[in-house]
Design a protein around this motif. Structure first.
Motif, PDB file in Angstrom:
ATOM      1  N   SER A 146      70.891  -3.811  37.510  1.00 25.51           N
ATOM      2  CA  SER A 146      72.239  -3.919  38.059  1.00 25.51           C
ATOM      3  C   SER A 146      73.160  -4.617  37.071  1.00 25.51           C
ATOM      4  CB  SER A 146      72.196  -4.684  39.381  1.00 25.51           C
ATOM      5  OG  SER A 146      73.503  -4.902  39.884  1.00 25.51           O
ATOM      6  N   ILE A 147      72.673  -5.692  36.440  1.00 25.68           N
ATOM      7  CA  ILE A 147      73.467  -6.418  35.448  1.00 25.68           C
ATOM      8  C   ILE A 147      73.707  -5.546  34.224  1.00 25.68           C
ATOM      9  CG2 ILE A 147      73.404  -8.355  33.826  1.00 25.68           C
ATOM     10  CD1 ILE A 147      71.904  -9.933  35.995  1.00 25.68           C
ATOM     11  N   ALA A 148      72.657  -4.881  33.741  1.00 19.49           N
ATOM     12  CA  ALA A 148      72.782  -4.038  32.548  1.00 19.49           C
ATOM     13  C   ALA A 148      73.770  -2.904  32.788  1.00 19.49           C
ATOM     14  CB  ALA A 148      71.423  -3.478  32.164  1.00 19.49           C
ATOM     15  N   SER A 149      73.717  -2.315  33.988  1.00 12.84           N
ATOM     16  CA  SER A 149      74.649  -1.239  34.322  1.00 12.84           C
ATOM     17  C   SER A 149      76.089  -1.739  34.366  1.00 12.84           C
ATOM     18  CB  SER A 149      74.258  -0.634  35.675  1.00 12.84           C
ATOM     19  OG  SER A 149      75.198   0.332  36.098  1.00 12.84           O
ATOM     20  N   SER A 150      76.278  -2.944  34.918  1.00 14.24           N
ATOM     21  CA  SER A 150      77.624  -3.513  35.013  1.00 14.24           C
ATOM     22  C   SER A 150      78.188  -3.870  33.637  1.00 14.24           C
ATOM     23  CB  SER A 150      77.602  -4.763  35.901  1.00 14.24           C
ATOM     24  OG  SER A 150      77.181  -4.448  37.214  1.00 14.24           O
ATOM     25  N   MET A 151      77.314  -4.190  32.685  1.00 10.46           N
ATOM     26  CA  MET A 151      77.742  -4.534  31.331  1.00 10.46           C
ATOM     27  C   MET A 151      78.089  -3.305  30.506  1.00 10.46           C
ATOM     28  SD  MET A 151      74.922  -7.423  30.294  1.00 10.46           S
ATOM     29  CE  MET A 151      75.293  -7.225  28.539  1.00 10.46           C
ATOM     30  N   SER A 152      77.504  -2.177  30.846  1.00 10.26           N
ATOM     31  CA  SER A 152      77.630  -0.971  30.034  1.00 10.26           C
ATOM     32  C   SER A 152      79.062  -0.412  30.023  1.00 10.26           C
ATOM     33  CB  SER A 152      76.680   0.105  30.572  1.00 10.26           C
ATOM     34  OG  SER A 152      75.339  -0.328  30.478  1.00 10.26           O
ATOM     35  N   PRO A 153      79.446   0.201  28.883  1.00  9.23           N
ATOM     36  CA  PRO A 153      78.665   0.345  27.651  1.00  9.23           C
ATOM     37  C   PRO A 153      78.761  -0.902  26.782  1.00  9.23           C
ATOM     38  CG  PRO A 153      80.768   1.455  27.391  1.00  9.23           C
ATOM     39  CD  PRO A 153      80.750   0.912  28.804  1.00  9.23           C
ATOM     40  N   VAL A 154      77.667  -1.244  26.120  1.00  5.31           N
ATOM     41  CA  VAL A 154      77.661  -2.386  25.217  1.00  5.31           C
ATOM     42  C   VAL A 154      77.695  -1.869  23.782  1.00  5.31           C
ATOM     43  CG1 VAL A 154      76.342  -3.785  26.860  1.00  5.31           C
ATOM     44  CG2 VAL A 154      75.137  -2.575  25.033  1.00  5.31           C
ATOM     45  N   HIS A 155      78.289  -2.663  22.886  1.00  5.97           N
ATOM     46  CA  HIS A 155      78.344  -2.246  21.486  1.00  5.97           C
ATOM     47  C   HIS A 155      76.983  -2.470  20.824  1.00  5.97           C
ATOM     48  CE1 HIS A 155      78.499  -6.391  19.828  1.00  5.97           C
ATOM     49  NE2 HIS A 155      79.156  -6.664  20.938  1.00  5.97           N
ATOM     50  N   SER A 156      76.700  -1.764  19.762  1.00  5.62           N
ATOM     51  CA  SER A 156      75.374  -1.795  19.137  1.00  5.62           C
ATOM     52  C   SER A 156      75.069  -3.103  18.423  1.00  5.62           C
ATOM     53  CB  SER A 156      75.223  -0.630  18.149  1.00  5.62           C
ATOM     54  OG  SER A 156      76.201  -0.714  17.123  1.00  5.62           O
ATOM     55  N   ASP A 157      76.088  -3.917  18.151  1.00  8.76           N
ATOM     56  CA  ASP A 157      75.871  -5.171  17.439  1.00  8.76           C
ATOM     57  C   ASP A 157      75.704  -6.369  18.378  1.00  8.76           C
ATOM     58  OD1 ASP A 157      75.983  -3.982  14.949  1.00  8.76           O
ATOM     59  OD2 ASP A 157      78.144  -4.265  14.739  1.00  8.76           O
ATOM     60  N   ILE A 158      75.607  -6.117  19.656  1.00  7.81           N
ATOM     61  CA  ILE A 158      75.448  -7.209  20.611  1.00  7.81           C
ATOM     62  C   ILE A 158      74.067  -7.853  20.457  1.00  7.81           C
ATOM     63  CG2 ILE A 158      74.424  -5.878  22.504  1.00  7.81           C
ATOM     64  CD1 ILE A 158      76.304  -7.412  24.415  1.00  7.81           C
ATOM     65  N   MET A 159      73.968  -9.130  20.777  1.00 13.56           N
ATOM     66  CA  MET A 159      72.673  -9.813  20.875  1.00 13.56           C
ATOM     67  C   MET A 159      72.547 -10.344  22.301  1.00 13.56           C
ATOM     68  SD  MET A 159      72.323 -11.893  17.255  1.00 13.56           S
ATOM     69  CE  MET A 159      74.088 -12.265  17.110  1.00 13.56           C
ATOM     70  N   ILE A 160      71.343 -10.251  22.854  1.00 18.46           N
ATOM     71  CA  ILE A 160      71.094 -10.712  24.218  1.00 18.46           C
ATOM     72  C   ILE A 160      69.925 -11.682  24.207  1.00 18.46           C
ATOM     73  CG2 ILE A 160      70.554 -10.057  26.589  1.00 18.46           C
ATOM     74  CD1 ILE A 160      71.675  -7.279  26.006  1.00 18.46           C
ATOM     75  N   LEU A 161      70.168 -12.892  24.720  1.00 17.30           N
ATOM     76  CA  LEU A 161      69.133 -13.912  24.851  1.00 17.30           C
ATOM     77  C   LEU A 161      68.800 -14.074  26.333  1.00 17.30           C
ATOM     78  CD1 LEU A 161      67.351 -16.345  24.086  1.00 17.30           C
ATOM     79  CD2 LEU A 161      69.441 -17.746  24.059  1.00 17.30           C
ATOM     80  N   VAL A 162      67.553 -13.851  26.704  1.00 20.48           N
ATOM     81  CA  VAL A 162      67.115 -13.952  28.088  1.00 20.48           C
ATOM     82  C   VAL A 162      66.421 -15.298  28.305  1.00 20.48           C
ATOM     83  CG1 VAL A 162      65.663 -12.956  29.889  1.00 20.48           C
ATOM     84  CG2 VAL A 162      66.785 -11.457  28.226  1.00 20.48           C
ATOM     85  N   THR A 163      66.880 -16.035  29.299  1.00 17.06           N
ATOM     86  CA  THR A 163      66.205 -17.275  29.676  1.00 17.06           C
ATOM     87  C   THR A 163      65.509 -17.132  31.028  1.00 17.06           C
ATOM     88  OG1 THR A 163      68.100 -18.253  30.850  1.00 17.06           O
ATOM     89  CG2 THR A 163      67.991 -18.591  28.461  1.00 17.06           C
ATOM     90  N   SER A 164      65.814 -16.064  31.748  1.00 17.39           N
ATOM     91  CA  SER A 164      65.314 -15.874  33.112  1.00 17.39           C
ATOM     92  C   SER A 164      63.852 -15.453  33.122  1.00 17.39           C
ATOM     93  CB  SER A 164      66.147 -14.811  33.835  1.00 17.39           C
ATOM     94  OG  SER A 164      67.524 -15.029  33.664  1.00 17.39           O
TER      95      SER A 164
END
Length: 331
Positions: free
Chosen positions: A101-119
């Protein structure tokens, strides 16, 4: 798509997300911080509170779409296990549903994005995000993993050697706790104390059981028993990692525009090693492994030798993580 260099978006504006934002504001690392959450009241309250912090960084409420155009996204949102879950599989399904749900809401994301997951479950989240955003390099999507367990291990070794040896060891190096947060594996075969293999030191061998308890989540369980949640250590580790990535990116950008030698000297001499939840190709799944970070995320994984016992433990971790990933899909 528009990319906003220097923007850090934190998805999940609860205590962990707010603490990370507060720490980043004090460090003046990012140009802009966005707080994103499905609860409008929580976001607004946190932003109003954090805006009181004296910082050169601006902070505001943002949308999921705006987060998708950030330099770095820190994902702190999760769905903890509850009494309604009949088994672990139901929790894994709910976790995956939230993530998608979060990924869909963020889309589209640019290819240079970085994602850090703490969950948590961090490995499931990292692997799912890498699958959801195939145009983004897997090296740009990673989780906090066993960073804190590795930190605990390093502190324990220093304390242990300073009290049991006549002199303080010259160096404690290549000390990593791999695997998962809940099943950490100490890579003794690779660790060195004062240039000597840690696996060959009798006083350390005798203390293995004690050390295994220290690097586990035992302390976290004690904290949760007393106050419900444990945030500060995790927020500190996430903030240090964000600072390392963003400052590395800033230094490289400054050098490209002709920064002075004095300014460029602020950068560390080499890229640091972190034990993060990453995709490890030889195991074909995500788990915590030593990785060198840079301004684009993971530069490369560190090749470490494992003993037969350590390899057996990692094989169990891999089997468990693959089973969790598959279980999150099952009907």
């Amino acid at each position: 798509m528009v990319h906003h260099p220097g923007r850090v978006s934190i998805i999940g504006a609860g205590t962990l997300g707010g603490t990370i934002a507060y720490s980043l504001l004090l460090a003046n690392t990012a140009k802009e911080i966005l707080l994103v959450d499905m609860s409008h009241n929580i976001v607004q309250g946190q932003v109003l509170d954090l805006a009181e912090v004296q910082s050169t960084t601006t902070i505001r409420a943002g949308t999921f779409k705006e987060a998708g155009q950030s330099t770095l996204v820190v994902l702190t949102a999760d769905t903890p296990p509850n009494d309604k879950d009949k088994n672990r599989q139901q929790w894994l399904k709910r976790s995956r549903h939230l993530l998608l749900s979060i990924a869909s809401s963020m889309s589209p994301v640019h290819s240079d994005i970085m994602i850090l997951v703490t969950s948590d479950p961090v490995d499931l989240y990292v692997q799912s995000l890498q699958s959801y955003f195939p145009h983004v390099s897997p090296n740009r999507i990673f989780g906090l993993g066993t960073t804190m367990a590795t930190d605990r291990l390093g502190v324990w070794l220093r304390d242990m050697m300073s009290t049991s040896a006549t002199t303080l060891p010259a160096e404690i190096a290549d000390v990593y706790c791999i695997g998962t947060q809940h099943s950490p594996v100490i890579a003794w075969q690779h660790a060195k104390v004062d240039g000597m293999p840690a696996s060959a030191l009798p006083n350390l061998i005798a203390q293995r059981d004690v050390c295994n308890k220290i690097v586990s989540n035992h302390r976290r369980y004690l904290i949760c028993e007393r106050k419900g949640k444990a945030w500060f250590g995790e927020a500190s580790a996430a903030t240090r990692l964000v600072n390392a990535i963003i400052k590395s990116s800033t230094t490289i950008a400054a050098a490209a525009y002709g920064a002075t030698a004095a300014a460029s000297a602020i950068a560390p001499a080499k890229n640091p090693v972190w034990v993060l939840s990453v995709n490890v190709p030889k195991y074909e799944c995500c788990l915590s492994w030593p990785a060198v970070i840079c301004d684009t995320g993971i530069k490369h994984l560190v090749d470490i030798p494992l003993s037969a016992d350590e390899q057996a433990q990692i094989s169990q971790v891999v089997e468990s993580n693959i089973a969790d990933f598959q279980a999150s899909f099952d009907n």
